[in-house]
Scaffold this motif. Sequence first.
Motif, PDB file in Angstrom:
ATOM      1  N   GLU A 139       1.977   9.266   0.081  1.00  0.00           N
ATOM      2  CA  GLU A 139       1.368   9.653   1.357  1.00  0.00           C
ATOM      3  C   GLU A 139       0.143  10.522   1.130  1.00  0.00           C
ATOM      4  O   GLU A 139      -0.877  10.396   1.826  1.00  0.00           O
ATOM      5  CB  GLU A 139       2.400  10.390   2.220  1.00  0.00           C
ATOM      6  CG  GLU A 139       1.886  10.739   3.609  1.00  0.00           C
ATOM      7  CD  GLU A 139       2.960  11.373   4.465  1.00  0.00           C
ATOM      8  OE1 GLU A 139       2.592  11.943   5.516  1.00  0.00           O
ATOM      9  OE2 GLU A 139       4.145  11.299   4.100  1.00  0.00           O
TER      10      GLU A 139
ATOM     11  N   GLU B  95      -6.027   0.623   5.492  1.00  0.00           N
ATOM     12  CA  GLU B  95      -5.958  -0.371   4.418  1.00  0.00           C
ATOM     13  C   GLU B  95      -6.121  -1.776   4.992  1.00  0.00           C
ATOM     14  O   GLU B  95      -5.519  -2.118   6.010  1.00  0.00           O
ATOM     15  CB  GLU B  95      -4.645  -0.261   3.657  1.00  0.00           C
ATOM     16  CG  GLU B  95      -3.395  -0.698   4.393  1.00  0.00           C
ATOM     17  CD  GLU B  95      -2.810   0.397   5.279  1.00  0.00           C
ATOM     18  OE1 GLU B  95      -1.736   0.143   5.869  1.00  0.00           O
ATOM     19  OE2 GLU B  95      -3.416   1.475   5.396  1.00  0.00           O
TER      20      GLU B  95
ATOM     21  N   TYR C 277       0.832  -1.205   0.000  1.00  0.00           N
ATOM     22  CA  TYR C 277       0.000   0.000   0.000  1.00  0.00           C
ATOM     23  C   TYR C 277       0.862   1.250   0.000  1.00  0.00           C
ATOM     24  O   TYR C 277       0.621   2.199  -0.750  1.00  0.00           O
ATOM     25  CB  TYR C 277      -0.902  -0.038   1.224  1.00  0.00           C
ATOM     26  CG  TYR C 277      -2.058   0.938   1.194  1.00  0.00           C
ATOM     27  CD1 TYR C 277      -3.156   0.720   0.367  1.00  0.00           C
ATOM     28  CD2 TYR C 277      -2.059   2.061   2.011  1.00  0.00           C
ATOM     29  CE1 TYR C 277      -4.224   1.612   0.348  1.00  0.00           C
ATOM     30  CE2 TYR C 277      -3.123   2.948   2.004  1.00  0.00           C
ATOM     31  CZ  TYR C 277      -4.203   2.712   1.168  1.00  0.00           C
ATOM     32  OH  TYR C 277      -5.249   3.597   1.153  1.00  0.00           O
ATOM     33  N   GLU C 278       1.902   1.231   0.819  1.00  0.00           N
ATOM     34  CA  GLU C 278       2.785   2.394   0.893  1.00  0.00           C
ATOM     35  C   GLU C 278       3.645   2.531  -0.351  1.00  0.00           C
ATOM     36  O   GLU C 278       4.061   3.634  -0.713  1.00  0.00           O
ATOM     37  CB  GLU C 278       3.672   2.278   2.137  1.00  0.00           C
ATOM     38  CG  GLU C 278       2.888   2.413   3.446  1.00  0.00           C
ATOM     39  CD  GLU C 278       3.742   2.134   4.669  1.00  0.00           C
ATOM     40  OE1 GLU C 278       4.885   1.614   4.494  1.00  0.00           O
ATOM     41  OE2 GLU C 278       3.282   2.412   5.787  1.00  0.00           O
TER      42      GLU C 278
ATOM     43  N   ARG D 202      -2.741   8.309   0.011  1.00  0.00           N
ATOM     44  CA  ARG D 202      -3.287   7.554   1.132  1.00  0.00           C
ATOM     45  C   ARG D 202      -4.157   8.440   2.013  1.00  0.00           C
ATOM     46  O   ARG D 202      -5.188   8.009   2.542  1.00  0.00           O
ATOM     47  CB  ARG D 202      -2.158   6.923   1.946  1.00  0.00           C
ATOM     48  CG  ARG D 202      -1.319   5.921   1.158  1.00  0.00           C
ATOM     49  CD  ARG D 202      -0.508   5.006   2.067  1.00  0.00           C
ATOM     50  NE  ARG D 202       0.410   5.729   2.919  1.00  0.00           N
ATOM     51  CZ  ARG D 202       1.641   6.091   2.576  1.00  0.00           C
ATOM     52  NH1 ARG D 202       2.091   5.800   1.349  1.00  0.00           N
ATOM     53  NH2 ARG D 202       2.433   6.728   3.410  1.00  0.00           N
TER      54      ARG D 202
ATOM     55  N   PHE E 273       1.009   3.771  -3.314  1.00  0.00           N
ATOM     56  CA  PHE E 273       0.308   5.033  -3.111  1.00  0.00           C
ATOM     57  C   PHE E 273       1.204   6.013  -2.361  1.00  0.00           C
ATOM     58  O   PHE E 273       1.836   5.649  -1.371  1.00  0.00           O
ATOM     59  CB  PHE E 273      -0.980   4.814  -2.308  1.00  0.00           C
ATOM     60  CG  PHE E 273      -2.025   4.015  -3.023  1.00  0.00           C
ATOM     61  CD1 PHE E 273      -2.906   4.620  -3.894  1.00  0.00           C
ATOM     62  CD2 PHE E 273      -2.114   2.649  -2.828  1.00  0.00           C
ATOM     63  CE1 PHE E 273      -3.875   3.884  -4.563  1.00  0.00           C
ATOM     64  CE2 PHE E 273      -3.071   1.905  -3.484  1.00  0.00           C
ATOM     65  CZ  PHE E 273      -3.965   2.523  -4.357  1.00  0.00           C
TER      66      PHE E 273
END
Length: 235
Positions: free
Chosen positions: A140, A150, A134-135, A143, A138
């Motif tokens: 910051e 998530e 996720y990091e 997100r 995407f």
Amino acid sequence: MAKPRDEKVMLAEHTLEVRHSASGTFLDERGYVADYIRQEGFFPHWQIDANVVNFRDESSSVKSEGAFVGYKSAGYVALNPQTRNYFPDRASSFWKLMLKNNHYKIPNPTRFGARTKVFVPSKNSFDEINKTLYETFFTENARSLIGGKEIDLQFTVDLKEDVFHVHLMGGPIHEDEAGRYFKFESEFFKQSGLFLDIDFYKTDGLSLNDIPALLRKAIDLTWHKAELIASSIGL
């Protein structure tokens, strides 16, 4: 079980499929095709169905490799090959063998496809893999815009790369989940990890003799892409 130089485990299931216009001639030549491949010693077992001849390495099912020749397509399948060269080598050999026969002519191809499903097992938990993915995918800011916590990231991307179109899907999978996505068994499926489904395809400017070179290029790009994604999340 394919491994790169650093011995990272990456299990794979490969499929080559070459589609062509419907061939009425094939329906009259199914028996010849079945006997030809077996007599050449490539596969010991075959099964003739209404529109396709399926080949396999075991009498009742595909254990490691199989192939098919039908009235609209032909191809080859490898389940968890031991090396990364095995699939393109064997699939190309099967394709060239079919082209050598003097009785049934495969029509000119309308679509080349090389699809690979990859599982990269990890000692990290599902949540850890999901968070890192996720990091990675995407920023910051993105997100923050999405908000929330998530839970399960699944991504789908369509690309144009070299001469191919590419359909890429992937995401983290839980312990004991990987077996749902593959047609073989492995002890590594007990672990959580990363799942990728990568389809390289081409629909224009195809010829029968181009298939082996296209396959080699597609598989090289597939492994490169899988390595980059796995390495980017520390797997």
